[in-house]
Design an enzyme around this catalytic site. Sequence first.
Site, short mmCIF file in Angstrom:
data_model
loop_
_atom_site.label_atom_id
_atom_site.label_comp_id
_atom_site.label_asym_id
_atom_site.label_seq_id
_atom_site.Cartn_x
_atom_site.Cartn_y
_atom_site.Cartn_z
N LYS A 9 0.91 -1.15 -0.07
CA LYS A 9 0.03 -0.11 0.01
C LYS A 9 0.74 1.26 -0.02
CE LYS A 9 0.67 1.41 4.51
NZ LYS A 9 1.51 2.50 4.97
N PRO A 90 9.45 -4.52 -0.10
CA PRO A 90 10.61 -4.21 0.70
C PRO A 90 10.31 -3.89 2.15
CG PRO A 90 10.33 -2.40 -0.66
CD PRO A 90 9.51 -3.50 -1.33
N ASP A 132 -2.35 -1.58 10.78
CA ASP A 132 -2.69 -1.40 9.26
C ASP A 132 -3.24 -2.68 8.70
OD1 ASP A 132 -1.28 1.01 9.03
OD2 ASP A 132 0.33 0.25 8.03
O1 C5P Z 1 0.06 -0.85 15.34
P1 C5P Z 1 1.38 -1.26 14.91
O2 C5P Z 1 2.03 -2.70 15.75
O3 C5P Z 1 1.63 -1.48 13.50
O4 C5P Z 1 2.19 0.12 15.44
C1 C5P Z 1 3.51 0.02 15.59
C2 C5P Z 1 3.79 1.25 16.39
O5 C5P Z 1 3.68 2.62 15.68
C3 C5P Z 1 3.22 1.44 17.73
O6 C5P Z 1 3.68 0.63 18.75
C4 C5P Z 1 3.20 3.04 17.93
O7 C5P Z 1 4.62 3.18 18.55
C5 C5P Z 1 3.40 3.33 16.47
N1 C5P Z 1 2.13 3.96 16.05
C6 C5P Z 1 1.23 5.08 16.35
N2 C5P Z 1 0.12 5.54 16.07
C7 C5P Z 1 -0.57 4.93 15.15
C8 C5P Z 1 0.08 3.40 14.34
C9 C5P Z 1 1.49 3.07 14.90
O8 C5P Z 1 1.95 5.65 17.34
N3 C5P Z 1 -1.79 5.12 14.74
#
Ligand code: C5P
Length: 265
Positions: A9, A90, A132
């Site tokens: 994406k 990637p 995501d």
């Molecule tokens: O949800 P995911 O595990 O992909 O997110 C990884 C990290 O990215 C989270 O631990 C957070 O630090 C950050 N994040 C965030 N706000 C979001 C998505 C991700 O702060 N909306």
Amino acid sequence: MLTLQAPAKINLFLRVLSKRGDGYHELASLFQTIDIFDQLTLQLTPEDKFTCSKPELENSDNLVMKALDLFRKKSGKSFGLACHLVKNIPMQAGLGGGSSDAAQMLKGLNQLLSYPFEDTDLLELARELGSDVPFFLTGGAAYCEGRGDIVKKIKSLENKTLWIIKPPVGVSTPVVYQKLDLSKLVERNPKLSLQDHLLSKGEYYNDLEEAAFAAEPSLRGVKENLLAQNFATVTLSGSGSAFFCIGDVYPTVPKDYYIRRCNYL
Ligand code: C5P
């Protein structure tokens, strides 16, 4: 045996609205799948087996294995699975590869096991795996809010042919969010940005770009170099480090960069 395509994406725009109490950030972003794919092959077998075209990813930290564990736990079903993952998207690029693989794992298992879960249950599992992952259950074009996990599918956008360009350096999503200075962001109304995109006159922007440059300073030069090649748009995808570039340009990039011409899905 089931073979599934897991698309990448880009974020056509990404607004960060606030920091939440749970440590995540409140987003409003237009997600669009593009035609770069990982491939996941699944087969029910007596014993589990996981192989990957990149052997360093053959471990239980891989989000597809976390998706498998979560599916087993929540469904209560016992089964063995042979899984092979071909990685083309990637990593540490902001292209959602790991999340897309995990979403396909959930969908594939649901099919192989004769649908123990409804779509709404799958969505809950996807949310647990990452912000995501819910988007990739449906893909296409979607306006995503919350931490990115509240997904509103929208009508298909007019295709743009673009270049995905990524320098060898990757960036970590949590590090980029840590570098984010909310007070420095340009106030823009994401609902208006969405309307403009639906009318094919949308702006491309990403509130995480400066934070990604703070996390990895060389990325600023990468962007400047691409803009100097006369692209109409050079925008970071997600938390980077890949850029999507739109314009009638045949880019010149160093040999060790990832570069692909692609289209919306
Ligand atoms: O949800 P995911 O595990 O992909 O997110 C990884 C990290 O990215 C989270 O631990 C957070 O630090 C950050 N994040 C965030 N706000 C979001 C998505 C991700 O702060 N909306």
